[in-house]
Motif scaffolding. Sequence first.
Motif, PDB file in Angstrom:
ATOM      1  N   HIS A   1      44.411  34.416  42.094  1.00 23.26           N
ATOM      2  CA  HIS A   1      42.997  34.021  43.256  1.00 23.26           C
ATOM      3  C   HIS A   1      42.891  32.416  43.979  1.00 23.26           C
ATOM      4  CE1 HIS A   1      42.766  37.803  41.243  1.00 23.26           C
ATOM      5  NE2 HIS A   1      41.447  37.232  40.558  1.00 23.26           N
ATOM      6  N   ALA A   2      42.569  32.002  43.581  1.00 26.46           N
ATOM      7  CA  ALA A   2      41.872  30.493  44.035  1.00 26.46           C
ATOM      8  C   ALA A   2      43.373  30.391  44.342  1.00 26.46           C
ATOM      9  CB  ALA A   2      41.843  29.781  43.192  1.00 26.46           C
ATOM     10  N   ASP A   3      45.123  29.826  44.023  1.00 28.03           N
ATOM     11  CA  ASP A   3      45.664  29.396  44.953  1.00 28.03           C
ATOM     12  C   ASP A   3      45.950  30.748  46.432  1.00 28.03           C
ATOM     13  OD1 ASP A   3      45.534  26.739  44.180  1.00 28.03           O
ATOM     14  OD2 ASP A   3      47.883  27.451  42.715  1.00 28.03           O
ATOM     15  N   VAL A   4      45.327  31.552  46.240  1.00 30.07           N
ATOM     16  CA  VAL A   4      46.206  32.399  47.487  1.00 30.07           C
ATOM     17  C   VAL A   4      44.906  32.575  48.724  1.00 30.07           C
ATOM     18  CG1 VAL A   4      46.035  34.907  48.281  1.00 30.07           C
ATOM     19  CG2 VAL A   4      47.516  33.942  46.497  1.00 30.07           C
ATOM     20  N   LEU A   5      43.918  32.137  48.360  1.00 28.50           N
ATOM     21  CA  LEU A   5      42.651  31.934  49.038  1.00 28.50           C
ATOM     22  C   LEU A   5      42.673  30.010  49.777  1.00 28.50           C
ATOM     23  CD1 LEU A   5      39.206  33.235  47.647  1.00 28.50           C
ATOM     24  CD2 LEU A   5      41.239  34.312  49.563  1.00 28.50           C
TER      25      LEU A   5
ATOM     26  N   ASP B   1      38.234  40.039  40.541  1.00 27.64           N
ATOM     27  CA  ASP B   1      36.747  40.680  39.735  1.00 27.64           C
ATOM     28  C   ASP B   1      35.765  40.900  40.626  1.00 27.64           C
ATOM     29  OD1 ASP B   1      35.881  37.975  40.267  1.00 27.64           O
ATOM     30  OD2 ASP B   1      34.920  37.305  38.614  1.00 27.64           O
ATOM     31  N   ARG B   2      34.353  41.231  41.203  1.00 31.18           N
ATOM     32  CA  ARG B   2      33.088  41.021  41.483  1.00 31.18           C
ATOM     33  C   ARG B   2      33.376  40.182  43.113  1.00 31.18           C
ATOM     34  NH1 ARG B   2      27.726  43.986  42.635  1.00 31.18           N
ATOM     35  NH2 ARG B   2      28.267  45.153  41.037  1.00 31.18           N
ATOM     36  N   ALA B   3      32.964  39.194  42.177  1.00 30.39           N
ATOM     37  CA  ALA B   3      32.986  37.458  43.104  1.00 30.39           C
ATOM     38  C   ALA B   3      34.011  37.429  43.101  1.00 30.39           C
ATOM     39  CB  ALA B   3      32.697  36.467  42.016  1.00 30.39           C
ATOM     40  N   PHE B   4      35.283  37.695  43.580  1.00 27.51           N
ATOM     41  CA  PHE B   4      36.450  37.165  43.971  1.00 27.51           C
ATOM     42  C   PHE B   4      36.450  38.450  44.766  1.00 27.51           C
ATOM     43  CE2 PHE B   4      41.441  38.132  45.042  1.00 27.51           C
ATOM     44  CZ  PHE B   4      41.731  36.789  45.793  1.00 27.51           C
ATOM     45  N   ALA B   5      36.047  39.534  45.244  1.00 27.47           N
ATOM     46  CA  ALA B   5      36.103  40.666  46.014  1.00 27.47           C
ATOM     47  C   ALA B   5      34.992  40.134  46.616  1.00 27.47           C
ATOM     48  CB  ALA B   5      35.419  42.387  45.176  1.00 27.47           C
ATOM     49  N   THR B   6      33.929  39.639  46.542  1.00 29.74           N
ATOM     50  CA  THR B   6      32.564  39.497  47.521  1.00 29.74           C
ATOM     51  C   THR B   6      33.147  38.316  48.622  1.00 29.74           C
ATOM     52  OG1 THR B   6      30.938  40.313  46.134  1.00 29.74           O
ATOM     53  CG2 THR B   6      30.573  37.455  47.668  1.00 29.74           C
ATOM     54  N   GLU B   7      33.866  37.871  47.919  1.00 31.40           N
ATOM     55  CA  GLU B   7      34.510  36.536  48.849  1.00 31.40           C
ATOM     56  C   GLU B   7      35.725  36.764  49.761  1.00 31.40           C
ATOM     57  OE1 GLU B   7      35.537  32.353  50.443  1.00 31.40           O
ATOM     58  OE2 GLU B   7      33.672  33.076  49.530  1.00 31.40           O
TER      59      GLU B   7
ATOM     60  N   ARG C   1      34.352  38.823  52.094  1.00 35.58           N
ATOM     61  CA  ARG C   1      32.869  38.014  53.202  1.00 35.58           C
ATOM     62  C   ARG C   1      34.322  36.908  54.489  1.00 35.58           C
ATOM     63  NH1 ARG C   1      32.364  32.871  54.450  1.00 35.58           N
ATOM     64  NH2 ARG C   1      34.100  31.884  52.457  1.00 35.58           N
ATOM     65  N   ARG C   2      35.345  36.833  54.282  1.00 30.22           N
ATOM     66  CA  ARG C   2      36.524  36.548  54.915  1.00 30.22           C
ATOM     67  C   ARG C   2      37.062  37.521  56.158  1.00 30.22           C
ATOM     68  NH1 ARG C   2      39.908  32.442  53.125  1.00 30.22           N
ATOM     69  NH2 ARG C   2      38.579  30.777  51.104  1.00 30.22           N
ATOM     70  N   GLY C   3      36.657  39.011  55.027  1.00 30.93           N
ATOM     71  CA  GLY C   3      37.425  40.120  56.322  1.00 30.93           C
ATOM     72  C   GLY C   3      38.487  40.330  55.930  1.00 30.93           C
ATOM     73  N   TYR C   4      38.260  40.380  54.340  1.00 34.60           N
ATOM     74  CA  TYR C   4      40.149  40.591  54.273  1.00 34.60           C
ATOM     75  C   TYR C   4      39.867  42.325  53.817  1.00 34.60           C
ATOM     76  CZ  TYR C   4      41.622  35.824  53.752  1.00 34.60           C
ATOM     77  OH  TYR C   4      41.659  34.502  54.248  1.00 34.60           O
ATOM     78  N   VAL C   5      41.124  43.086  53.441  1.00 34.37           N
ATOM     79  CA  VAL C   5      40.818  44.505  53.272  1.00 34.37           C
ATOM     80  C   VAL C   5      41.408  44.481  52.093  1.00 34.37           C
ATOM     81  CG1 VAL C   5      41.895  46.840  53.523  1.00 34.37           C
ATOM     82  CG2 VAL C   5      40.964  45.364  55.346  1.00 34.37           C
ATOM     83  N   LEU C   6      40.836  45.182  50.701  1.00 30.51           N
ATOM     84  CA  LEU C   6      41.562  45.207  49.239  1.00 30.51           C
ATOM     85  C   LEU C   6      41.943  46.837  49.449  1.00 30.51           C
ATOM     86  CD1 LEU C   6      39.458  42.956  49.151  1.00 30.51           C
ATOM     87  CD2 LEU C   6      38.643  43.753  47.727  1.00 30.51           C
ATOM     88  N   SER C   7      43.061  47.191  49.358  1.00 29.77           N
ATOM     89  CA  SER C   7      43.672  47.604  48.831  1.00 29.77           C
ATOM     90  C   SER C   7      43.334  48.219  46.443  1.00 29.77           C
ATOM     91  CB  SER C   7      45.158  47.958  48.960  1.00 29.77           C
ATOM     92  OG  SER C   7      46.023  49.411  48.658  1.00 29.77           O
ATOM     93  N   PHE C   8      42.938  49.656  46.510  1.00 31.65           N
ATOM     94  CA  PHE C   8      42.811  49.344  45.037  1.00 31.65           C
ATOM     95  C   PHE C   8      43.376  50.859  44.654  1.00 31.65           C
ATOM     96  CE2 PHE C   8      38.991  48.108  46.416  1.00 31.65           C
ATOM     97  CZ  PHE C   8      38.014  47.364  45.237  1.00 31.65           C
ATOM     98  N   ALA C   9      45.051  50.504  43.459  1.00 31.94           N
ATOM     99  CA  ALA C   9      45.553  51.296  42.426  1.00 31.94           C
ATOM    100  C   ALA C   9      44.746  52.203  41.857  1.00 31.94           C
ATOM    101  CB  ALA C   9      47.095  50.534  42.328  1.00 31.94           C
ATOM    102  N   GLY C  10      46.153  53.012  40.923  1.00 29.65           N
ATOM    103  CA  GLY C  10      45.108  53.363  40.049  1.00 29.65           C
ATOM    104  C   GLY C  10      44.973  52.858  38.940  1.00 29.65           C
ATOM    105  N   THR C  11      44.697  50.725  39.207  1.00 29.87           N
ATOM    106  CA  THR C  11      44.372  50.339  37.705  1.00 29.87           C
ATOM    107  C   THR C  11      42.774  50.643  38.152  1.00 29.87           C
ATOM    108  OG1 THR C  11      44.442  48.473  39.640  1.00 29.87           O
ATOM    109  CG2 THR C  11      46.085  48.900  37.662  1.00 29.87           C
ATOM    110  N   VAL C  12      42.376  51.374  39.026  1.00 30.65           N
ATOM    111  CA  VAL C  12      41.125  51.229  39.205  1.00 30.65           C
ATOM    112  C   VAL C  12      40.169  52.655  37.971  1.00 30.65           C
ATOM    113  CG1 VAL C  12      40.071  52.646  40.968  1.00 30.65           C
ATOM    114  CG2 VAL C  12      38.943  50.902  40.964  1.00 30.65           C
ATOM    115  N   THR C  13      41.019  52.910  37.586  1.00 32.18           N
ATOM    116  CA  THR C  13      40.891  54.674  36.780  1.00 32.18           C
ATOM    117  C   THR C  13      40.696  53.909  35.571  1.00 32.18           C
ATOM    118  OG1 THR C  13      42.695  55.376  36.842  1.00 32.18           O
ATOM    119  CG2 THR C  13      41.677  55.622  38.689  1.00 32.18           C
TER     120      THR C  13
END
Length: 282
Positions: A157-161, A181-187, A190-202
């Motif tokens: 995560h950190a190196d991607v950003l 997690d929630r903190a990375f999602a919030t960041e 905030r940057r305007g990125y789009v989050l794509s959720f897969a079956g893992t969320v279930t």
Amino acid sequence: MSMAKSDSRRAETPPPPPEPLAVPVPDSHTHLDIVGGDPAADIEAARKVGIDRLVQVGVDLDSSRWAAELAAAQPAVLAAVALHPNEAPRLADLDSELRAIEDLAGQSRVRGIGETGLDYFRTGEDGRAAQEHSFRAHIAIAKRFGKALVIHDRDAHADVLRVLDEEGSPDTVVLHCFSGDRAFATECVRRGYVLSFAGTVTFKNAANLRDAALVTPPDQMMVETDAPYLTPMPYRGRPNAPYLVPLTVRSLAETTGRDLDELCAAISTTTERVFGGWAPGK
């Protein structure tokens, strides 16, 4: 029949179709070439349950060419092209393959550059320089052609950003199969990125992803299969395909407390904003 054989055969059996969605949504990330079988049949099976559009994603030069060809032939399909981060360290001439990806990027039905990014789970320290070089090159291609950047991020995560900050993000950035997690999602939000959720969320052990979904606005949310991987519950371990997206969407609606039809409409709008329209000429 032994239990081992029974379990093996069950794992190979495709799950039954879920209840169709009333409001269609796209599968923003799939690999029909790896799913195997007849792509037209997979597309039709998805359409019958309300998954009316797909993004076929390349992970190497051959699969990227295949994705572009499928998108050119199938109105319900758009393509994304790239060298997967785990491929980058294996290539004898990475820059030559990157130039070939750039040649594909200009095609009208190619709307994404990905999946690219960083993967520290499968690639060790000795391959990370090649991964980062490849990631930076894909960012440049996405910016040059005005295409969405589709990021594979595993344990990085950190190196991607950091790389996105150093290179300057393209206008549209997608975190495919969001794994933070929630903190990375919030960041990312905030940057305007789009989050794509897969079956893992279930998955039962994925409370971090459900927490992330809670802080992701519908206009920054997409849904995907990453088929044939990451089959949603209750069919985890069996083959995945785009027709199973409704299971993930319903889970997201339950997690976030949003009306299912309204969430589907928002996800559809977001996905078309990211990749453009599917109709010829869009």
